[in-house]
Design a protein around this motif. Structure first.
Motif, PDB file in Angstrom:
ATOM      1  N   SER A 152     -29.033   3.675  11.877  1.00 17.43           N
ATOM      2  CA  SER A 152     -29.853   3.462  13.071  1.00 17.43           C
ATOM      3  C   SER A 152     -29.002   3.086  14.280  1.00 17.43           C
ATOM      4  CB  SER A 152     -30.898   2.377  12.793  1.00 17.43           C
ATOM      5  OG  SER A 152     -30.273   1.215  12.284  1.00 17.43           O
ATOM      6  N   SER A 153     -27.975   2.258  14.064  1.00 21.75           N
ATOM      7  CA  SER A 153     -27.152   1.802  15.189  1.00 21.75           C
ATOM      8  C   SER A 153     -26.358   2.955  15.793  1.00 21.75           C
ATOM      9  CB  SER A 153     -26.200   0.705  14.715  1.00 21.75           C
ATOM     10  OG  SER A 153     -26.908  -0.358  14.156  1.00 21.75           O
ATOM     11  N   PHE A 154     -25.658   3.703  14.968  1.00 24.55           N
ATOM     12  CA  PHE A 154     -24.844   4.808  15.474  1.00 24.55           C
ATOM     13  C   PHE A 154     -25.714   5.907  16.085  1.00 24.55           C
ATOM     14  CE2 PHE A 154     -20.281   4.527  14.109  1.00 24.55           C
ATOM     15  CZ  PHE A 154     -20.336   3.197  13.691  1.00 24.55           C
ATOM     16  N   PHE A 155     -26.867   6.146  15.473  1.00 23.16           N
ATOM     17  CA  PHE A 155     -27.752   7.181  16.027  1.00 23.16           C
ATOM     18  C   PHE A 155     -28.263   6.762  17.403  1.00 23.16           C
ATOM     19  CE2 PHE A 155     -31.911   9.570  15.966  1.00 23.16           C
ATOM     20  CZ  PHE A 155     -31.339  10.822  16.070  1.00 23.16           C
ATOM     21  N   ALA A 156     -28.563   5.469  17.560  1.00 23.01           N
ATOM     22  CA  ALA A 156     -29.017   4.965  18.858  1.00 23.01           C
ATOM     23  C   ALA A 156     -27.919   5.132  19.911  1.00 23.01           C
ATOM     24  CB  ALA A 156     -29.417   3.496  18.733  1.00 23.01           C
ATOM     25  N   ILE A 157     -26.667   4.837  19.530  1.00 21.25           N
ATOM     26  CA  ILE A 157     -25.542   5.028  20.459  1.00 21.25           C
ATOM     27  C   ILE A 157     -25.435   6.513  20.840  1.00 21.25           C
ATOM     28  CG2 ILE A 157     -23.034   4.882  20.694  1.00 21.25           C
ATOM     29  CD1 ILE A 157     -23.145   2.485  18.765  1.00 21.25           C
ATOM     30  N   ARG A 160     -25.646   9.863  -6.782  1.00 20.46           N
ATOM     31  CA  ARG A 160     -26.686   9.054  -6.147  1.00 20.46           C
ATOM     32  C   ARG A 160     -26.232   8.525  -4.777  1.00 20.46           C
ATOM     33  NH1 ARG A 160     -28.838   5.618 -11.418  1.00 20.46           N
ATOM     34  NH2 ARG A 160     -29.223   7.434 -12.732  1.00 20.46           N
ATOM     35  N   LEU A 161     -25.631   9.403  -3.985  1.00 25.81           N
ATOM     36  CA  LEU A 161     -25.150   9.034  -2.655  1.00 25.81           C
ATOM     37  C   LEU A 161     -25.925   9.778  -1.574  1.00 25.81           C
ATOM     38  CD1 LEU A 161     -21.272   9.067  -3.292  1.00 25.81           C
ATOM     39  CD2 LEU A 161     -22.773   7.075  -3.138  1.00 25.81           C
ATOM     40  N   SER A 162     -27.168  10.121  -1.862  1.00 26.21           N
ATOM     41  CA  SER A 162     -27.941  10.909  -0.906  1.00 26.21           C
ATOM     42  C   SER A 162     -28.094  10.186   0.425  1.00 26.21           C
ATOM     43  CB  SER A 162     -29.323  11.221  -1.485  1.00 26.21           C
ATOM     44  OG  SER A 162     -29.198  11.952  -2.683  1.00 26.21           O
ATOM     45  N   LEU A 163     -28.254   8.861   0.377  1.00 28.36           N
ATOM     46  CA  LEU A 163     -28.401   8.113   1.627  1.00 28.36           C
ATOM     47  C   LEU A 163     -27.111   8.131   2.441  1.00 28.36           C
ATOM     48  CD1 LEU A 163     -30.359   6.490   3.299  1.00 28.36           C
ATOM     49  CD2 LEU A 163     -29.674   4.424   2.067  1.00 28.36           C
ATOM     50  N   VAL A 164     -25.968   8.282   1.761  1.00 29.07           N
ATOM     51  CA  VAL A 164     -24.700   8.399   2.479  1.00 29.07           C
ATOM     52  C   VAL A 164     -24.697   9.668   3.335  1.00 29.07           C
ATOM     53  CG1 VAL A 164     -22.222   8.744   2.209  1.00 29.07           C
ATOM     54  CG2 VAL A 164     -23.410   7.075   0.783  1.00 29.07           C
ATOM     55  N   GLY A 165     -25.180  10.774   2.757  1.00 31.60           N
ATOM     56  CA  GLY A 165     -25.258  12.009   3.532  1.00 31.60           C
ATOM     57  C   GLY A 165     -26.185  11.866   4.730  1.00 31.60           C
ATOM     58  N   ASP A 166     -27.304  11.189   4.536  1.00 34.18           N
ATOM     59  CA  ASP A 166     -28.235  10.992   5.641  1.00 34.18           C
ATOM     60  C   ASP A 166     -27.603  10.118   6.727  1.00 34.18           C
ATOM     61  OD1 ASP A 166     -30.688  11.507   6.809  1.00 34.18           O
ATOM     62  OD2 ASP A 166     -31.586   9.671   6.056  1.00 34.18           O
ATOM     63  N   THR A 167     -26.896   9.083   6.295  1.00 32.07           N
ATOM     64  CA  THR A 167     -26.240   8.202   7.270  1.00 32.07           C
ATOM     65  C   THR A 167     -25.169   8.955   8.053  1.00 32.07           C
ATOM     66  OG1 THR A 167     -26.629   6.318   5.811  1.00 32.07           O
ATOM     67  CG2 THR A 167     -24.942   6.061   7.504  1.00 32.07           C
ATOM     68  N   LEU A 219     -16.477   3.188   7.310  1.00 30.67           N
ATOM     69  CA  LEU A 219     -15.661   1.972   7.291  1.00 30.67           C
ATOM     70  C   LEU A 219     -16.517   0.740   7.582  1.00 30.67           C
ATOM     71  CD1 LEU A 219     -12.816   0.732   7.097  1.00 30.67           C
ATOM     72  CD2 LEU A 219     -12.586   1.109   9.563  1.00 30.67           C
ATOM     73  N   VAL A 220     -17.415   0.873   8.532  1.00 34.18           N
ATOM     74  CA  VAL A 220     -18.304  -0.252   8.855  1.00 34.18           C
ATOM     75  C   VAL A 220     -19.199  -0.589   7.657  1.00 34.18           C
ATOM     76  CG1 VAL A 220     -20.207  -0.995  10.340  1.00 34.18           C
ATOM     77  CG2 VAL A 220     -18.267   0.231  11.325  1.00 34.18           C
ATOM     78  N   VAL A 221     -19.680   0.447   6.968  1.00 39.34           N
ATOM     79  CA  VAL A 221     -20.505   0.208   5.775  1.00 39.34           C
ATOM     80  C   VAL A 221     -19.717  -0.573   4.729  1.00 39.34           C
ATOM     81  CG1 VAL A 221     -21.651   1.329   3.830  1.00 39.34           C
ATOM     82  CG2 VAL A 221     -21.998   2.209   6.135  1.00 39.34           C
ATOM     83  N   ASN A 222     -18.448  -0.171   4.511  1.00 36.02           N
ATOM     84  CA  ASN A 222     -17.615  -0.879   3.528  1.00 36.02           C
ATOM     85  C   ASN A 222     -17.384  -2.320   3.935  1.00 36.02           C
ATOM     86  OD1 ASN A 222     -17.252   1.138   1.637  1.00 36.02           O
ATOM     87  ND2 ASN A 222     -15.542   2.051   2.739  1.00 36.02           N
ATOM     88  N   VAL A 223     -17.119  -2.544   5.227  1.00 33.55           N
ATOM     89  CA  VAL A 223     -16.869  -3.910   5.701  1.00 33.55           C
ATOM     90  C   VAL A 223     -18.110  -4.772   5.493  1.00 33.55           C
ATOM     91  CG1 VAL A 223     -16.447  -5.310   7.759  1.00 33.55           C
ATOM     92  CG2 VAL A 223     -15.092  -3.243   7.358  1.00 33.55           C
ATOM     93  N   ILE A 224     -19.284  -4.223   5.813  1.00 30.15           N
ATOM     94  CA  ILE A 224     -20.528  -5.003   5.659  1.00 30.15           C
ATOM     95  C   ILE A 224     -20.774  -5.356   4.199  1.00 30.15           C
ATOM     96  CG2 ILE A 224     -23.030  -4.885   5.882  1.00 30.15           C
ATOM     97  CD1 ILE A 224     -22.645  -3.230   8.406  1.00 30.15           C
ATOM     98  N   THR A 225     -20.606  -4.385   3.309  1.00 32.41           N
ATOM     99  CA  THR A 225     -20.893  -4.645   1.884  1.00 32.41           C
ATOM    100  C   THR A 225     -19.854  -5.561   1.249  1.00 32.41           C
ATOM    101  OG1 THR A 225     -19.762  -2.559   1.373  1.00 32.41           O
ATOM    102  CG2 THR A 225     -22.159  -2.509   1.522  1.00 32.41           C
ATOM    103  N   ARG A 226     -18.598  -5.524   1.740  1.00 32.71           N
ATOM    104  CA  ARG A 226     -17.556  -6.351   1.143  1.00 32.71           C
ATOM    105  C   ARG A 226     -17.562  -7.782   1.668  1.00 32.71           C
ATOM    106  NH1 ARG A 226     -13.236  -3.689  -1.426  1.00 32.71           N
ATOM    107  NH2 ARG A 226     -13.487  -1.429  -1.487  1.00 32.71           N
ATOM    108  N   THR A 282     -28.800  -1.305   2.487  1.00 33.34           N
ATOM    109  CA  THR A 282     -29.074  -2.018   3.733  1.00 33.34           C
ATOM    110  C   THR A 282     -28.000  -1.721   4.776  1.00 33.34           C
ATOM    111  OG1 THR A 282     -30.054  -3.795   2.421  1.00 33.34           O
ATOM    112  CG2 THR A 282     -29.545  -4.289   4.709  1.00 33.34           C
ATOM    113  N   ALA A 283     -26.728  -1.738   4.341  1.00 34.60           N
ATOM    114  CA  ALA A 283     -25.634  -1.442   5.269  1.00 34.60           C
ATOM    115  C   ALA A 283     -25.743  -0.012   5.800  1.00 34.60           C
ATOM    116  CB  ALA A 283     -24.297  -1.649   4.572  1.00 34.60           C
ATOM    117  N   LEU A 284     -26.100   0.924   4.919  1.00 34.34           N
ATOM    118  CA  LEU A 284     -26.246   2.316   5.366  1.00 34.34           C
ATOM    119  C   LEU A 284     -27.370   2.445   6.390  1.00 34.34           C
ATOM    120  CD1 LEU A 284     -25.805   4.155   1.947  1.00 34.34           C
ATOM    121  CD2 LEU A 284     -24.264   4.295   3.902  1.00 34.34           C
TER     122      LEU A 284
END
Length: 488
Positions: free
Chosen positions: A145-150, A79-86, A123-130, A138-140
């Motif tokens: 969106s942020s990295f894609f915008a960059i 159930r990590l499909s959103l991870v692949g999208d991110t 790593l940023v996702v882990n930091v946000i969730t922890r 939400t973190a994903l």
């Protein structure tokens, strides 16, 4: 299990290599360099494998389909499909930075840049969730969106440079198989080989990670290490697939073949094989349809081909297909209705102390509190199933041998369950009928034998009615004529 998975993986690789070897020598343009030829001529050109560019692009597409399919199997079951999208969106800044490294689309520089940025995103996702109350989804979403915008900003800056229009980075948005070079092909081959080796060697550990991570950690297995390596290989697969599929749709290659395979089997090793095969077919079909027109994007065609496979599995999968489930539910409903009618016929005969051998439709309708027409339809359904026969006048119903046995069985199930609820579960006898009405249709032979043993082979139910035995059903009276059934 590992040997079986490795054997299937070797077969897939052999097929890919065979497809490349049997292709005839090249002397034409790259894939997508269509001039004024029609679709039929393009199709013939595709299957002749004469073009260098076509062979490179097709092999690259099939390798990325294989790699994404294999890794996507674990992504979907975990159930990590959103991870692949991110990951697919977050690596775009790394692609741009890899290009800026030497102002060229060097595959290794882009792979390194995209992998580093992909790792940073996770790593940023882990930091946000922890460190916050935010959940992983939400973190994903934030990182995606942020990295894609960059990445979009960096690509826009590159395209404004003097040589920016020739950078070819625009191909990363929607994918273009024609942009796959021999260097990309070697990169795809390397990442696919690494993924295959990792999955074959660590298959049991990955199974534990996917379904019993906590249990694996208590055994001291390196669950975190396996997770991070799997994510790293997923990043490789995403980056190498972007060239053909595009940033926007590359996650579909991770998810759709694996999701399709998920509907086809419940065994993990088969799911991986099916996902790999579907990934290869999806990629090959995407390359084929992209080849038919001039500068058609490959990514959308791959996703559409995968969606067609998914829809076919969604409707027609033998175990989980929608139509198959509808048919199974309809069959179960008809069987339940037939068994209820048989039970009602048995009840009519029992109320008459089994005098007579037939049940009139009027008696059946009165017992079931329904109209004569409804009883006639139920009788016709029993006749179609060879469980009962109607008399010539259509007013009398007779058991067939098979119908009599089924009636005895369903009555036995009902009364045994009522007795179990009253004697073992301490239910009141006037509260057990409705529960028995549901259970009687799903009790198997083993469960019935177990109930009989628990209840010491009872003869009567809580209401004093006789419980038919197995031998009684087998030793039922013989029919007195072709039309008549059994009488007591």
């Amino acid at each position: 299990m590992i040997s079986r998975f490795a054997r299937h993986g070797r077969k897939i690789l052999m097929l890919l290599l065979l497809a490349l070897v049997v292709a005839s020598p090249a002397h034409a343009a790259r894939i997508g360099d269509v001039t004024d030829t029609n679709a039929w001529e393009q199709a013939l050109r595709f299957f002749s494998f004469r073009d260098d560019g076509l062979r490179v692009a097709l092999a690259g597409c099939m390798l990325l389909g294989l790699n994404c399919g294999l890794l996507g199997g674990f992504i979907v079951v975990r159930r990590l499909s959103l991870v692949g999208d991110t990951l697919s969106h977050a690596v775009l800044p790394g692609v741009a930075l890899g290009f800026l490294w030497n102002m060229s689309k060097h595959p290794v520089a882009i792979l390194v840049g995209a992998t580093l940025v992909g790792g940073l995103a996770m790593l940023v996702v882990n930091v946000i969730t922890r460190t916050t109350k935010l959940k992983q989804d939400t973190a994903l979403g934030l990182v995606l969106s942020s990295f894609f915008a960059i990445g979009l900003c960096l690509v826009s800056i590159i395209q404004q440079l003097p040589t920016g229009n020739k950078s070819g980075l625009d191909k990363f948005f929607f994918g273009q198989a024609a942009a796959i070079s021999e260097g990309d092909l070697w990169l795809l081959s390397g990442t696919s080989l690494v993924s295959l080796t990792f999955l074959a060697v660590c298959y049991r550990g990955l199974l534990t990670l996917s379904f019993h991570r906590g249990y694996g950690e208590t055994l001291g297995l390196p669950m975190s290490w396996l997770h991070h390596v799997l994510m790293l290989l997923t990043s490789f697969a995403v980056v190498t697939a972007m060239q053909a599929v595009g940033v926007v749709l590359v996650s579909a290659m991770l998810i759709i073949p694996a999701a399709t395979a998920y509907l086809l089997t419940d065994r993990m090793h088969r799911l991986l094989v099916y996902a790999a095969v579907l990934g290869v077919l999806t990629a090959a079909l995407g390359a084929f349809f992209s080849f038919l027109g001039n500068n058609l994007p490959t990514g959308p065609f791959m996703v559409l081909a995968g969606a067609v496979f998914f829809l076919a599995a969604f409707f027609l999968s033998p175990r989980h297909g929608w139509l198959v489930r509808l048919w199974r539910q309809r069959s179960r409903r008809l069987r339940t209705e037939r068994e209820n009618t048989l039970k009602a016929m048995h009840r009519v005969l029992e109320n008459r102390q089994f005098h007579g051998e037939s049940v009139s439709l009027l008696e059946l309708a009165q017992l079931r509190r329904e109209t004569l027409e409804e009883s006639r339809l139920r009788a016709l359904e029993l006749q179609r199933a060879h469980l009962a026969t109607l008399s010539e006048g259509g007013k009398e119903l007779h058991f067939t041998p098979q119908g009599w046995q089924q009636a005895q069985a369903i009555v036995r199930n009902h009364r045994l369950w009522e007795l179990y609820l009253t004697n073992i579960m301490q239910f009141e006898s006037d509260h057990v009928h409705d529960e028995a009405e549901k259970i009687e249709h799903i009790l198997g032979a083993d469960a019935v034998r177990e109930l009989e043993r628990k209840l010491a082979f009872p003869q009567t139910d809580p209401h004093g009615r006789k419980i038919p035995g197995v031998r009684e059903a087998d030793m039922a009276p013989q029919p007195t004529s072709d039309l008549t059934g059994y009488k007591s």
